[in-house]
Design a protein around this motif. Sequence first.
Motif, mmCIF file in Angstrom:
data_model
loop_
_atom_site.group_PDB
_atom_site.id
_atom_site.type_symbol
_atom_site.label_atom_id
_atom_site.label_comp_id
_atom_site.label_asym_id
_atom_site.label_seq_id
_atom_site.Cartn_x
_atom_site.Cartn_y
_atom_site.Cartn_z
ATOM 1 N N ALA A 1 1.257 -1.181 0.028
ATOM 2 C CA ALA A 1 0.231 0.350 0.190
ATOM 3 C C ALA A 1 1.438 1.403 -0.149
ATOM 4 C CB ALA A 1 -1.350 -0.093 1.133
ATOM 5 N N LEU A 2 1.383 0.743 0.757
ATOM 6 C CA LEU A 2 3.213 2.446 1.043
ATOM 7 C C LEU A 2 3.757 2.244 -0.524
ATOM 8 C CD1 LEU A 2 4.947 2.420 3.872
ATOM 9 C CD2 LEU A 2 3.233 4.080 3.179
ATOM 10 N N LEU A 3 3.996 1.621 -1.373
ATOM 11 C CA LEU A 3 4.938 1.905 -2.717
ATOM 12 C C LEU A 3 3.261 2.387 -3.819
ATOM 13 C CD1 LEU A 3 6.852 0.681 -4.766
ATOM 14 C CD2 LEU A 3 5.358 -1.477 -4.728
ATOM 15 N N VAL A 4 2.564 1.670 -3.395
ATOM 16 C CA VAL A 4 1.001 2.902 -4.469
ATOM 17 C C VAL A 4 1.178 4.035 -3.959
ATOM 18 C CG1 VAL A 4 -1.051 2.648 -4.968
ATOM 19 C CG2 VAL A 4 0.167 0.710 -4.810
ATOM 20 N N GLY A 5 1.440 4.263 -2.447
ATOM 21 C CA GLY A 5 0.622 5.625 -1.733
ATOM 22 C C GLY A 5 1.892 6.634 -2.306
ATOM 23 N N ILE A 6 3.158 6.417 -2.103
ATOM 24 C CA ILE A 6 3.863 7.026 -2.121
ATOM 25 C C ILE A 6 4.473 7.460 -3.790
ATOM 26 C CG2 ILE A 6 6.735 7.625 -2.095
ATOM 27 C CD1 ILE A 6 5.675 5.844 1.144
ATOM 28 N N GLY A 7 4.588 6.015 -4.468
ATOM 29 C CA GLY A 7 4.467 6.203 -5.954
ATOM 30 C C GLY A 7 3.418 7.483 -6.921
ATOM 31 N N LEU A 8 2.202 6.728 -6.381
ATOM 32 C CA LEU A 8 1.144 7.903 -6.993
ATOM 33 C C LEU A 8 1.628 8.993 -6.792
ATOM 34 C CD1 LEU A 8 -1.508 6.434 -6.519
ATOM 35 C CD2 LEU A 8 -0.255 6.665 -8.730
ATOM 36 N N ALA A 9 2.400 9.743 -6.076
ATOM 37 C CA ALA A 9 2.241 11.424 -4.636
ATOM 38 C C ALA A 9 3.618 11.499 -5.502
ATOM 39 C CB ALA A 9 2.432 11.157 -3.440
ATOM 40 N N VAL A 10 5.120 10.896 -5.465
ATOM 41 C CA VAL A 10 5.976 11.113 -6.669
ATOM 42 C C VAL A 10 5.860 10.892 -8.007
ATOM 43 C CG1 VAL A 10 8.445 10.855 -7.161
ATOM 44 C CG2 VAL A 10 7.326 10.666 -5.182
ATOM 45 N N PHE B 1 4.216 1.897 -13.605
ATOM 46 C CA PHE B 1 3.717 1.524 -12.147
ATOM 47 C C PHE B 1 2.018 1.660 -12.298
ATOM 48 C CE2 PHE B 1 1.930 3.271 -8.285
ATOM 49 C CZ PHE B 1 3.145 2.809 -7.368
ATOM 50 N N ILE B 2 1.091 2.315 -12.750
ATOM 51 C CA ILE B 2 -0.011 1.801 -12.803
ATOM 52 C C ILE B 2 -0.411 0.859 -12.666
ATOM 53 C CG2 ILE B 2 -2.637 3.257 -13.255
ATOM 54 C CD1 ILE B 2 -0.751 6.235 -12.605
ATOM 55 N N ILE B 3 -0.579 0.423 -14.243
ATOM 56 C CA ILE B 3 -0.314 -1.036 -14.845
ATOM 57 C C ILE B 3 -0.203 -1.925 -13.752
ATOM 58 C CG2 ILE B 3 -0.452 -2.174 -16.905
ATOM 59 C CD1 ILE B 3 -0.074 0.196 -18.589
ATOM 60 N N ALA B 4 0.983 -1.796 -13.509
ATOM 61 C CA ALA B 4 1.320 -3.440 -12.610
ATOM 62 C C ALA B 4 0.815 -3.011 -10.487
ATOM 63 C CB ALA B 4 2.921 -3.670 -12.998
ATOM 64 N N GLN B 5 0.860 -2.028 -10.173
ATOM 65 C CA GLN B 5 0.792 -2.057 -8.898
ATOM 66 C C GLN B 5 -0.781 -1.070 -8.403
ATOM 67 O OE1 GLN B 5 2.955 -3.378 -7.025
ATOM 68 N NE2 GLN B 5 5.224 -3.471 -8.271
ATOM 69 N N VAL B 6 -1.082 -0.388 -8.995
ATOM 70 C CA VAL B 6 -2.227 0.042 -8.933
ATOM 71 C C VAL B 6 -3.774 -0.364 -8.941
ATOM 72 C CG1 VAL B 6 -3.686 2.197 -8.694
ATOM 73 C CG2 VAL B 6 -1.120 2.569 -8.788
ATOM 74 N N PRO B 7 -4.365 -1.029 -8.057
ATOM 75 C CA PRO B 7 -5.476 -1.380 -7.575
ATOM 76 C C PRO B 7 -6.641 -0.402 -8.175
ATOM 77 C CG PRO B 7 -5.930 -1.060 -5.403
ATOM 78 C CD PRO B 7 -4.095 -0.518 -5.778
ATOM 79 N N GLU B 8 -8.198 -1.382 -8.097
ATOM 80 C CA GLU B 8 -8.584 -0.309 -8.322
ATOM 81 C C GLU B 8 -9.908 -0.698 -6.982
ATOM 82 O OE1 GLU B 8 -11.533 1.855 -9.548
ATOM 83 O OE2 GLU B 8 -10.866 1.342 -11.447
ATOM 84 N N THR B 9 -10.076 0.126 -6.526
ATOM 85 C CA THR B 9 -10.977 0.891 -5.803
ATOM 86 C C THR B 9 -12.082 1.158 -5.323
ATOM 87 O OG1 THR B 9 -9.954 2.942 -5.242
ATOM 88 C CG2 THR B 9 -8.748 1.199 -3.683
ATOM 89 N N SER C 1 -5.893 8.895 0.340
ATOM 90 C CA SER C 1 -6.872 8.601 1.540
ATOM 91 C C SER C 1 -7.482 7.899 1.319
ATOM 92 C CB SER C 1 -7.690 10.176 1.515
ATOM 93 O OG SER C 1 -8.455 9.888 0.423
ATOM 94 N N GLU C 2 -7.614 6.642 0.442
ATOM 95 C CA GLU C 2 -8.650 5.726 0.453
ATOM 96 C C GLU C 2 -7.960 4.325 0.393
ATOM 97 O OE1 GLU C 2 -11.179 5.681 -2.601
ATOM 98 O OE2 GLU C 2 -9.410 5.171 -3.947
ATOM 99 N N ILE C 3 -6.305 4.210 -0.046
ATOM 100 C CA ILE C 3 -5.852 2.431 0.433
ATOM 101 C C ILE C 3 -5.442 1.844 1.470
ATOM 102 C CG2 ILE C 3 -4.991 2.828 -2.124
ATOM 103 C CD1 ILE C 3 -2.741 3.903 -1.485
ATOM 104 N N TYR C 4 -4.867 3.716 2.793
ATOM 105 C CA TYR C 4 -4.492 2.780 3.378
ATOM 106 C C TYR C 4 -5.723 1.740 4.957
ATOM 107 C CZ TYR C 4 -0.351 4.818 1.676
ATOM 108 O OH TYR C 4 0.258 5.493 0.500
ATOM 109 N N ARG D 1 -17.742 6.545 -11.592
ATOM 110 C CA ARG D 1 -18.600 5.143 -12.731
ATOM 111 C C ARG D 1 -17.184 4.608 -13.564
ATOM 112 N NH1 ARG D 1 -21.382 9.851 -12.389
ATOM 113 N NH2 ARG D 1 -23.475 9.889 -11.832
ATOM 114 N N ALA D 2 -16.866 5.185 -14.081
ATOM 115 C CA ALA D 2 -15.935 4.063 -14.844
ATOM 116 C C ALA D 2 -14.383 3.638 -13.354
ATOM 117 C CB ALA D 2 -14.831 4.735 -15.822
ATOM 118 N N GLY D 3 -14.407 4.376 -12.939
ATOM 119 C CA GLY D 3 -13.377 3.339 -12.203
ATOM 120 C C GLY D 3 -12.090 4.402 -12.012
ATOM 121 N N ARG D 4 -11.318 4.408 -10.961
ATOM 122 C CA ARG D 4 -9.625 4.975 -11.094
ATOM 123 C C ARG D 4 -8.802 4.650 -11.430
ATOM 124 N NH1 ARG D 4 -13.860 5.832 -7.383
ATOM 125 N NH2 ARG D 4 -13.251 6.176 -4.937
#
Length: 488
Positions: free
Chosen positions: A284-293, A467-475, A411-414, A346-349
């Motif tokens: 989760a931290l990898l996704v959060g920090i990765g997206l932020a950077v 990174f998004i394709i490999a790591q980021v889940p749909e929420t 704000s939602e993944i942790y 509707r479409a998702g993240r």
Amino acid sequence: MEYDRPKDRRHPAASDDASRRLLVSLGGDVEMATATAVPVRQSRMSLSVAMVAVVAAIGGGLFGYDTGVISGAILYIKREFPTDNATEGLIVSAVTAGALAAAMFAGDLADRGGRRLTNIAAGLVFATASLLCAVANSVPTLVAGRFLVGCGIGLTSVGGPMYIAEVAPPRVRGTLVSLFQLAVTVGILLAYIACAILAPAAAWRWMLGLAAIPGLLLAVGMLFMPESPRWLVRRGHRTDARAVLAQIEPHGDPDAAVAQMERDLAAEGHGSWGELLEPSLRPALLVGIGLAVFQQVTGINAVIYYAPQIFQAAGFTSDLTSLAATTGIGVINVLATFIAIWLVDRAGRRPLLIAGVLGMIATLGVLGLAFRANAGGTGTSSLAVITAFSLAAYIVSFAFSLGPIVWLMISEIYPLRNRAQAMAVSTASNWGANFLVSLSFPLMASRLGSSATSFTYAAFGVVTLIFIIAQVPETKGKTLEEISRLWR
Ligand code: BGC
């Protein structure tokens, strides 16, 4: 504060069409009213939850205004105080330093004092800091004021999205947290406009001081908002949490929701800073920090902070046309955020992120080619047109993807127990990367040239996409508790 009265809305009067329309216009949650297949548009949220998002989003407006206003104000500050390059840099970057520092502190405040208190504190800090800047009669006072403004931004960029995400029902969480980003873009635009209006009078004190008003509004408005039900459960205030849930989700099952939160907390225990290093939290931290950077290293603030210079390099020779083009960028940034507000639940993240980052890569590539074709020249009219279109398309792509969705996802993944600290670290990483990009852009543009700079950001875009394709889940549509179980 008066909240929706769920019982009224269950009244049999809702059975005729006119009553249902009345309920819609009153802003109530009308799923009950639309349960029979009558063709009334289904409202997806209650008025009280929309109010919560709007009030907390004032902090986003201040975040945008205060980061945008300095580019105009600094011109006049330099006339009043003798400043060399280093002092100018200090005045401009004090905000980023403050945001970074306060983002780290905001995690603990949000956990100990509550999400509501964090936003009230942000409002008070904004109001005090803006007044301090407005009356500053020396460079050190001004730097201190700008540092404090940054603290307000740090508090709101952790506390705002977290609070909205924890209060919002899952089906509209994306839309509501995106309101925070919408407010950021409106704030940036208002800063451009305030600078244009106040420039003839060289009124930099007003430019900086005006932000005190929305700061106060945020603090006072938050006094009337409910506390986050998740924070209440965490602190053992189950009855209060139940009451808030009943207000914001009139047709939900508050007891079941509280029980689920309690079960999750019992399974997870209570968080600490040390736990951020535990392997279970790493994905989760990898996704959060990765997206932020990645939100920063793909170059957004090179455009937002330096748009007039970019337009001038591309051949918009007069100050007026480059200023008009810059304001155009601000307007497009606001308008394109509505695409996310409309589609994120509707479409998702993931689809929005992927489409947006693809758009950013393509437009940065076109910009790089255009600048290369003009290498050594002073800008031509066709380069100016290509630049304007590419920058506009780049902003659109950012505004419906990385702009809002990064703040939403961090704000939602942790998991609840670590949310405040993990969000603090992600937000601080965002501000750290922002600082590096805004510092390095002028250097890169002069040393490498505009073409190579655009290609560099495009290359970061490619890494972001992978990174998004490999790591980021749909929420989309999941409760925060369901999302935290994605990582187990
Ligand atoms: C980013 C800011 C940026 C703004 C532009 C935000 O999501 O965090 O750094 O200036 O979007 O709209």
